[in-house]
Write an enzyme that holds these catalytic residues in place. Structure first.
Site, short mmCIF file in Angstrom:
data_model
loop_
_atom_site.label_atom_id
_atom_site.label_comp_id
_atom_site.label_asym_id
_atom_site.label_seq_id
_atom_site.Cartn_x
_atom_site.Cartn_y
_atom_site.Cartn_z
N GLY A 1 0.79 -1.23 0.00
CA GLY A 1 0.00 0.00 0.00
C GLY A 1 0.82 1.28 0.00
N SER A 2 2.08 1.22 -0.45
CA SER A 2 2.88 2.45 -0.41
C SER A 2 2.33 3.48 -1.39
CB SER A 2 4.35 2.15 -0.69
OG SER A 2 4.55 1.78 -2.03
N ASN A 3 1.82 3.03 -2.53
CA ASN A 3 1.22 3.99 -3.48
C ASN A 3 -0.06 4.60 -2.91
OD1 ASN A 3 2.65 4.24 -6.19
ND2 ASN A 3 2.75 2.04 -5.79
N ASN B 1 -4.92 2.21 -13.80
CA ASN B 1 -4.03 1.25 -13.14
C ASN B 1 -2.59 1.75 -13.26
OD1 ASN B 1 -3.09 -1.29 -12.02
ND2 ASN B 1 -2.53 -1.88 -14.11
N HIS C 1 1.25 0.19 -13.61
CA HIS C 1 1.97 -1.05 -13.86
C HIS C 1 3.46 -0.76 -13.76
CE1 HIS C 1 2.48 -5.11 -15.34
NE2 HIS C 1 3.46 -4.65 -16.10
N GLU D 1 6.89 5.75 -9.08
CA GLU D 1 5.45 5.70 -8.81
C GLU D 1 5.05 6.76 -7.80
OE1 GLU D 1 4.48 1.05 -9.84
OE2 GLU D 1 4.95 1.50 -7.76
N ASP E 1 -3.82 -4.98 -18.48
CA ASP E 1 -2.73 -4.06 -18.88
C ASP E 1 -2.80 -3.60 -20.33
OD1 ASP E 1 -1.69 -4.42 -16.30
OD2 ASP E 1 -0.44 -6.11 -16.92
N LEU F 1 -4.31 -6.96 -8.05
CA LEU F 1 -3.84 -7.96 -9.01
C LEU F 1 -4.95 -8.73 -9.74
CD1 LEU F 1 -0.82 -9.32 -6.92
CD2 LEU F 1 -0.95 -7.33 -8.43
#
Ligand code: GAR
Length: 201
Positions: free
Chosen positions: A26-28, A116, A118, A188, A159, A99
């Site tokens: 969950g860092s993003n 999303n 990637h 990111e 994707d 995912l």
């Protein structure tokens, strides 16, 4: 109604409400919540997670944001996820380390409103099973001199939606997948929230 509460309600009415779908550390999600914490235009209103015990659940707690755990059966066969999103008045969905393939019914409910991130330069190194360190290992094994991030719209194929943004980083000789993951996370964290803002404001 007290003046402050009224102000808050008015503010909330003009806000774009985000849901972040995440099932990893969950860092993003953390960076995005930090970036928008004082925004009067964009609010992270919900975390959707499919993994009990995932780090992102603790992060949601830290920010005081509601998190729901979904399970595959309900997510795919019923419209329970969509109902929950509508209940929370979600306008836009951000996948940040989520995912599962997004079911068509959800793509149709949020046309051009699901994005999303990637951890590679799509169209290379994407598709089913390509996530996290697996992507970095494949990129290094192929002898690539650079990798990067791709932020793209989500359609019914893994994707493959239209690309919104890419940023690159070099790969040095001897870089491990963990080294590359660190570089990719830095990209990111630097770009994702700003790209979301650019799409919505
Ligand atoms: C991120 O690097 C993201 O790009 C990747 O998972 C990581 C989640 O990190 N997503 C995929 O691989 C999707 N195919 P985080 O949980 O620390 O935000």
């Amino acid at each position: 109604m007290a003046k402050n509460a009224q102000k808050k309600t008015l503010k909330a009415q003009n806000m774009t409400q985000l849901a972040i779908f995440a099932s990893g550390a969950g860092s993003n999600a953390d960076k995005i919540m930090d970036y928008f914490k004082d925004s009067d235009r964009i609010k992270v209103a919900l975390i959707v997670c499919n993994k009990p015990g995932a780090g992102v659940l603790e992060i949601a707690k830290k920010w005081g944001i509601e998190a729901i755990l979904i399970e595959k059966q309900g997510f795919f066969s019923e419209k329970s996820c969509i109902l929950a999103l509508k209940q929370h008045k979600i306008d836009f969905i951000v996948l940040a380390g989520f995912l599962w393939k997004v079911p068509e019914v959800l793509v149709a409910a949020y046309p051009q409103r699901i994005i999303n991130i990637h951890p590679a330069l799509l169209p290379k190194y994407g598709g089913k099973g390509m996530y996290g360190d697996k992507v970095h290992a494949a990129v290094i094994a192929a002898g690539e001199a650079e990798s990067g991030i791709t932020i793209h719209y989500v359609n019914e194929h893994y994707d493959e939606g239209n690309i919104i943004f890419q940023a690159k980083c070099p790969i040095e000789v001897g870089d491990t997948p963990a080294d590359l993951a660190t570089k990719i996370h830095a990209l990111e964290h630097a770009h994702f929230a700003k790209v979301v803002e650019g799409l919505l404001v």
